[in-house]
Design an enzyme around this catalytic site. Structure first.
Site, PDB file in Angstrom:
ATOM      1  N   HIS A   1      -2.451  55.701 -37.102  1.00 23.90           N
ATOM      2  CA  HIS A   1      -2.083  54.371 -37.048  1.00 23.90           C
ATOM      3  C   HIS A   1      -0.890  54.283 -38.105  1.00 23.90           C
ATOM      4  CE1 HIS A   1      -2.441  49.846 -36.859  1.00 23.90           C
ATOM      5  NE2 HIS A   1      -1.894  49.744 -38.029  1.00 23.90           N
ATOM      6  N   CYS A   2       0.218  53.706 -37.478  1.00 26.27           N
ATOM      7  CA  CYS A   2       1.806  53.870 -37.969  1.00 26.27           C
ATOM      8  C   CYS A   2       2.043  52.272 -38.582  1.00 26.27           C
ATOM      9  CB  CYS A   2       2.855  54.313 -37.139  1.00 26.27           C
ATOM     10  SG  CYS A   2       4.319  54.577 -37.890  1.00 26.27           S
ATOM     11  N   ILE A   3       2.300  52.101 -40.014  1.00 25.04           N
ATOM     12  CA  ILE A   3       2.569  51.016 -40.470  1.00 25.04           C
ATOM     13  C   ILE A   3       4.065  50.519 -40.101  1.00 25.04           C
ATOM     14  CG2 ILE A   3       1.119  51.063 -42.241  1.00 25.04           C
ATOM     15  CD1 ILE A   3       3.223  51.978 -44.184  1.00 25.04           C
TER      16      ILE A   3
ATOM     17  N   ALA B   1       3.842  49.004 -36.701  1.00 28.29           N
ATOM     18  CA  ALA B   1       2.655  48.052 -36.668  1.00 28.29           C
ATOM     19  C   ALA B   1       1.896  48.251 -35.531  1.00 28.29           C
ATOM     20  CB  ALA B   1       3.379  46.645 -36.576  1.00 28.29           C
ATOM     21  N   ASN B   2       1.458  49.501 -35.240  1.00 28.54           N
ATOM     22  CA  ASN B   2       0.770  49.810 -33.932  1.00 28.54           C
ATOM     23  C   ASN B   2      -0.077  51.031 -34.058  1.00 28.54           C
ATOM     24  OD1 ASN B   2      -0.446  49.578 -31.469  1.00 28.54           O
ATOM     25  ND2 ASN B   2       1.378  49.943 -30.100  1.00 28.54           N
TER      26      ASN B   2
END
Length: 349
Positions: free
Chosen positions: A192-194, A197-198
């Protein structure tokens, strides 16, 4: 974090186009051609960067189809390995005797969950004291429970185990993982990549890699073209040259150089790591949580590993799109079915 990325893009645009090379192009002279080349390359890379970035942000990483179940062969526990969850979410699962199915309780309502009859029979045969038999309802020995809270049936046979998510109350396809941030299972989840945002999964992993590539190229290019202006500022100040009277020219030029250089170095190392993962057909989660040996079951050769992410049509490798023929012919691009090596025992993922 999306706003942070757009802020860095805006800073770079102001430093390169408005404060430096735009004025050089407008004034003419010996550096006009060089300014034109810089602006063309900058805008091409910027368009590709933003295209790939929003493709990652807006593309669903891969959702498990409603009602998805393993194949009948995988559910056949005769000589195979499978698992049955003992709990689901905040409630527990009670196998209903005499039926091919079960109910999940503890959440204020009952939800029916189909369970193969072979599972209930195997659990009944292995029941122990203190635990009711799922078929007869009489106390018996407790089933063997794996470390993750699942009841293991026929383990150790070398076949792939049926995987089940206790939070989603649904079967999990191979290489699928539950994201605690998104609150759902993601097909071939990488992380999950901040920054986007996905989640990054089967359906947007290619777009994420292209975003890294174009970010590295763009930030490296901006660092190079802003280096002379940054050096000139420390030597001569901001009194002369095209764009000298533009507000904030010196500050944005120096900040643009520093930020882009920092991003270029950090993204480069991150990109090299992911290219290594792609060459071995491995995700970040699989590399971090699992003991990946040199005989990884999904490693089918570097070229085919690459095609499992980018497709077979070379023209589409540099674009955040897939060719329709690749989508029809390659189930791995959808994240539900993956070709495996035949010389490696099945591993549980």
């Amino acid at each position: 974090m999306v706003l942070v990325v757009l802020a860095v893009v805006g800073l770079s645009y102001y430093a390169v186009v408005i404060a430096n090379y735009g004025p050089e192009l407008m004034e003419g002279g010996s550096r006009t051609l060089w300014a034109l080349v810089v602006l063309i390359i900058f805008h091409v890379l910027l368009v590709m960067l933003l295209w790939c970035y929003f493709a990652v942000v807006l593309t669903d990483p891969g959702e498990v189809p409603p009602g998805w179940r393993p194949s009948a062969e995988e559910l056949d526990l005769e000589g195979a390995s499978a698992t049955v969850p003992l709990t689901c979410g905040a409630g527990s699962m009670d196998l209903v005797g005499g039926t091919v199915g079960g109910y999940i309780s503890g959440t204020g309502s009952l939800a029916r969950l189909d369970i193969p009859s072979t599972v209930t029979s195997s659990l009944s045969a292995s029941a122990t004291d203190g635990f009711p038999s799922p078929v007869s309802g009489t106390p018996g020995p407790p089933p063997v429970v794996a470390g993750d809270g699942r009841a293991a049936v026929g383990a150790g046979t070398g076949h792939e185990r049926v995987r089940y998510c206790r939070k989603c109350c649904a079967y999990k396809p191979p290489r699928c993982h539950h994201c605690s941030v998104c609150g759902r299972c993601v097909l071939k989840m990488d992380h999950h990549c901040i920054w986007v945002a996905n989640c990054v999964g089967a359906c947007n992993y290619k777009f994420f890699l292209l975003f890294l590539v174009y970010t590295m190229l763009e930030t490296s290019f901006v660092s190079i073209v802003l280096l002379p202006q940054s050096i000139a500022f420390f030597k001569n100040g901001d009194a002369d040259g095209p764009g000298a009277g533009i507000p904030g020219r010196a500050g944005t030029t120096f900040l643009g150089f520093v930020f882009n250089l920092a991003f270029a170095l950090s993204v480069l190392s991150f990109l090299l790591m992911h290219l290594s993962l792609v060459s071995n057909n491995t995700t970040t989660i699989e590399a971090y949580e699992k003991n990946i040996s040199s005989r990884w079951r999904y490693d089918i050769g570097r070229r085919r590993n690459w095609e499992q992410v980018f497709g077979m049509k070379k023209w589409s490798w540099i674009l955040p799109v897939y060719d329709d023929d690749d989508l029809r012919r390659m189930p791995a691009l959808h994240g539900l079915d993956f070709p495996c090596r035949t010389d490696v025992d099945t591993q549980e993922y």
